[in-house]
Scaffold this active site. Structure first.
Site, PDB file in Angstrom:
ATOM      1  N   LYS A 282       0.862  -1.129   0.105  1.00 15.90           N
ATOM      2  CA  LYS A 282      -0.089   0.216  -0.019  1.00 15.90           C
ATOM      3  C   LYS A 282       0.801   1.185   0.061  1.00 15.90           C
ATOM      4  CE  LYS A 282      -3.743  -2.037   2.733  1.00 15.90           C
ATOM      5  NZ  LYS A 282      -4.979  -1.641   1.880  1.00 15.90           N
ATOM      6  N   ARG A 356     -10.337 -11.518   2.222  1.00 16.33           N
ATOM      7  CA  ARG A 356     -11.337 -12.438   1.746  1.00 16.33           C
ATOM      8  C   ARG A 356     -10.443 -14.047   1.724  1.00 16.33           C
ATOM      9  NH1 ARG A 356     -11.656  -9.312  -3.894  1.00 16.33           N
ATOM     10  NH2 ARG A 356     -11.350  -7.542  -2.282  1.00 16.33           N
TER      11      ARG A 356
HETATM   12  N1  BES Z   1      -7.999  -3.900   4.672  1.00 16.94           N
HETATM   13  C1  BES Z   1      -8.187  -3.403   3.317  1.00 16.94           C
HETATM   14  C2  BES Z   1      -9.279  -2.795   3.099  1.00 16.94           C
HETATM   15  C3  BES Z   1      -9.644  -1.230   3.614  1.00 16.94           C
HETATM   16  C4  BES Z   1      -9.162  -0.192   2.718  1.00 16.94           C
HETATM   17  C5  BES Z   1     -10.166  -1.151   4.838  1.00 16.94           C
HETATM   18  C6  BES Z   1      -9.328   1.104   3.413  1.00 16.94           C
HETATM   19  C7  BES Z   1     -10.439   0.131   5.327  1.00 16.94           C
HETATM   20  C8  BES Z   1      -9.889   1.257   4.772  1.00 16.94           C
HETATM   21  C9  BES Z   1      -8.073  -4.493   2.315  1.00 16.94           C
HETATM   22  O1  BES Z   1      -7.268  -5.821   2.696  1.00 16.94           O
HETATM   23  C10 BES Z   1      -7.554  -4.016   1.021  1.00 16.94           C
HETATM   24  O2  BES Z   1      -6.615  -3.639   0.953  1.00 16.94           O
HETATM   25  N2  BES Z   1      -8.508  -4.168   0.007  1.00 16.94           N
HETATM   26  C11 BES Z   1      -8.172  -3.992  -1.308  1.00 16.94           C
HETATM   27  C12 BES Z   1      -8.631  -4.842  -2.350  1.00 16.94           C
HETATM   28  C13 BES Z   1      -8.115  -4.674  -3.670  1.00 16.94           C
HETATM   29  C14 BES Z   1      -6.738  -4.702  -3.940  1.00 16.94           C
HETATM   30  C15 BES Z   1      -9.342  -5.499  -4.529  1.00 16.94           C
HETATM   31  C16 BES Z   1      -8.983  -2.514  -1.659  1.00 16.94           C
HETATM   32  O3  BES Z   1      -9.752  -2.413  -1.065  1.00 16.94           O
HETATM   33  O4  BES Z   1      -8.083  -1.737  -1.975  1.00 16.94           O
HETATM   34 ZN    ZN Z   2      -5.427  -5.644   2.175  1.00 13.62          ZN
END
Ligand code: BES
Ligand code: ZN
Ligand code: ZN
Length: 504
Positions: A282, A356
């Site tokens: 990230k 997931r």
């Molecule tokens: N934990 C994150 C989702 C999240 C992001 C929660 C911001 C709260 C605030 C999750 O694991 C994630 O990073 N999801 C990705 C999925 C994508 C790569 C398909 C996302 O939402 O960007």
């Molecule tokens: Zn994530």
């Protein structure tokens, strides 16, 4: 902090009286009038009322310091807003004004004139419970990591709030007890969420769960990395491989009186104690917030504790899949394929879509328990924050009856939920090229729904299941709810999940 019911004759250093507004329609138009609800108010207060010093607006309060009214040193008049719009959630929010008045006047014995809150007989218990919850939720702070503690903390913990009413019957007493249990478990979960990732690893999360469960009748079993591998949890194991911290799979079970042979309700939580994205790392801005990626898990732990402490006559199981998502040398690489506990394979095309993957194993395990229903809570997708912001928790289920049941539970708990669509199209986007599934969508948009479609692949057919994406509501960014206004974990959905168990 203590909360107890008391007689109307109770005295203390601070009296909380209430003002409401009621609008009356006459020929000449609508007129708004302010009404003070304490019966024996002093001249000073009456004058204040007439001169409109006192406001009936909700979230406002007017303090009369050193007024020496009937043995009370101070009186604070708290606005309740429009009488007709009062409901338990409004009361929960009004509690914040009461709490902050007591805090700013450093009052240690506060008498809240509960009977001054207009209510019918049938509302008394739910109002007193909401008031109790609101006071305790407002009292939460997370300052244990500061070397200098605020003095306020000590003062606050000594404060007693007497809820003065002439109807303190068994139902009212039960409502206060329930309110205390719910708010305290919500605050317990908030602390788990607020703790930084170095001090809340999967191992610590599991240990804290074991500790908190002591004496509650809740049985806790914890699986370590070796056991997780043996149990074929390829999703949880795969996500954990980039971290030097061991994963944990936490199993909590509570069998209420007479429910031992009944099929359980299973709660499942995402417990990522830190999610930096793994190899698909990230951006650094805001990454510190990913310590909250275990809030779904923390709130499932809170739900289980509350159900056990309330001694509900239900059979419930709570499952938390906990790990870090890190880019260490053994980390899962984009394109890697893992096998979930139910035998389905998936390509990890983005290692940041890890929630997931750990839930896949937990939902497969939940299915094996032949439950009456499964609900999961997860900070699953950034797309949910885009779709609904920080007010509503979005939920997905294909079962209309179950959706109604959820909305009813949420309306009782006062938590805001919103149902979102989940259809076959969403699943189509999650098909894999080299494995059964891909962990990211091949299409554009609806990222929360496609994630839900992926999860559904691990839930047994016919089992009522709902997925709650708490990405926008799991922690507060400052403006969500008055009783949760600081930056920090919210404990969202615990009250709704407990209500679901109650209705069952
Ligand atoms: N934990 C994150 C989702 C999240 C992001 C929660 C911001 C709260 C605030 C999750 O694991 C994630 O990073 N999801 C990705 C999925 C994508 C790569 C398909 C996302 O939402 O960007
Ligand atoms: Zn994530
Ligand atoms: Zn995550």
């Amino acid at each position: 902090m203590k909360i107890e019911l008391s007689k109307l004759s109770q005295t203390g250093s601070l009296l909380i009286a209430f003002a409401t507004s009621s609008s009356t329609q006459s020929k000449s138009g609508k007129t708004d009038s302010t009404k003070l609800t304490h019966t024996t108010l002093s001249k000073r207060l009456k004058t204040a009322l007439e001169s409109k010093e006192v406001s009936p607006a909700a979230q406002t309060s007017v303090s009369f310091r050193d007024i020496d009214f009937e043995g009370f040193r101070h009186v604070v008049v708290v606005g309740l807003g429009d009488e007709k719009k009062l409901d338990p959630e409004a009361i929960r929010q009004v509690a914040v004004s009461i709490h902050s008045a007591a805090k700013s006047l450093k009052a240690s014995d506060v008498v809240v004139h509960f009977d001054g809150i207009p209510h019918g007989k049938k509302d008394a218990a739910s109002y007193v419970q909401a008031l109790t919850e609101g006071l305790l939720l407002s009292d939460y702070t997370f300052d244990e990591l500061k070397s200098k503690k605020k003095d306020a903390k000590e003062e606050k913990s000594e404060t007693t709030f007497h809820l003065a009413t002439k109807s303190s019957d068994a139902a009212m007493k039960k409502a206060v007890t329930e309110g205390v249990i719910l708010a305290e478990t919500v605050n317990f979960s908030r602390r788990l969420g607020d703790m930084p990732a170095n001090l809340m690893t999967p191992t610590i999360l599991a240990d804290e769960t074991v500790d908190a469960a002591k004496g509650t009748g809740l049985k806790v079993t914890v699986w370590d990395k070796a056991r997780i591998k043996k149990e074929k949890m390829g999703g949880l194991l795969g996500v954990s491989m980039g971290s030097s911290e061991e994963p944990r799979f936490i199993i909590m079970e509570y069998k209420g009186t007479g429910t031992a042979n009944k099929a359980p309700i299973v709660y499942v939580g995402k417990g990522l104690t830190f999610d930096c994205g793994g190899i698909s790392i990230k951006p650094s801005a805001g990454m510190e917030e990913m310590k909250y990626d275990m809030c779904g898990g923390a709130n499932v732990i809170g739900t289980m504790l509350a159900i056990a402490k309330l001694k509900l006559k239900v059979h419930v199981v709570g499952l938390v899949a906990s790990t870090e998502n890190m880019p260490g040398p053994a980390a899962t690489k984009p394109g890697d394929v893992h096998t979930a506990r139910n035998g389905k394979t998936f390509e990890v095309n983005n290692t940041d879509a890890e929630g997931r993957l750990v839930l896949a194993d937990a939902l497969s395990y939940a299915t094996e328990l032949k439950p009456t229903m499964i609900v999961d809570a997860a900070t699953l997708t950034g797309a949910m924050v885009v779709a609904l912001g920080n007010i509503h928790t979005g939920f997905f289920t294909r079962n209309d009856g179950f959706a109604k049941q959820i909305s009813k539970a949420a309306s009782i708990s006062g938590e805001e939920t919103w149902r979102l669509p989940l259809v076959d199209h969403h699943l189509k986007d999650m098909k894999g090229t080299f494995a059964d599934l891909s962990n990211i969508s091949s299409g554009k948009g609806a990222g929360s729904a496609t994630a839900a479609a992926f999860l559904e692949q691990f839930v047994g057919e016919g089992i009522p299941w709902a997925h709650f994406d708490i990405a926008g509501t799991g922690w507060s960014v400052g403006n969500r709810l008055p009783y949760c206004s600081r930056k920090g974990a919210s404990g969202v959905m615990i009250r709704t999940f407990v209500e679901l168990a109650k209705q069952y």
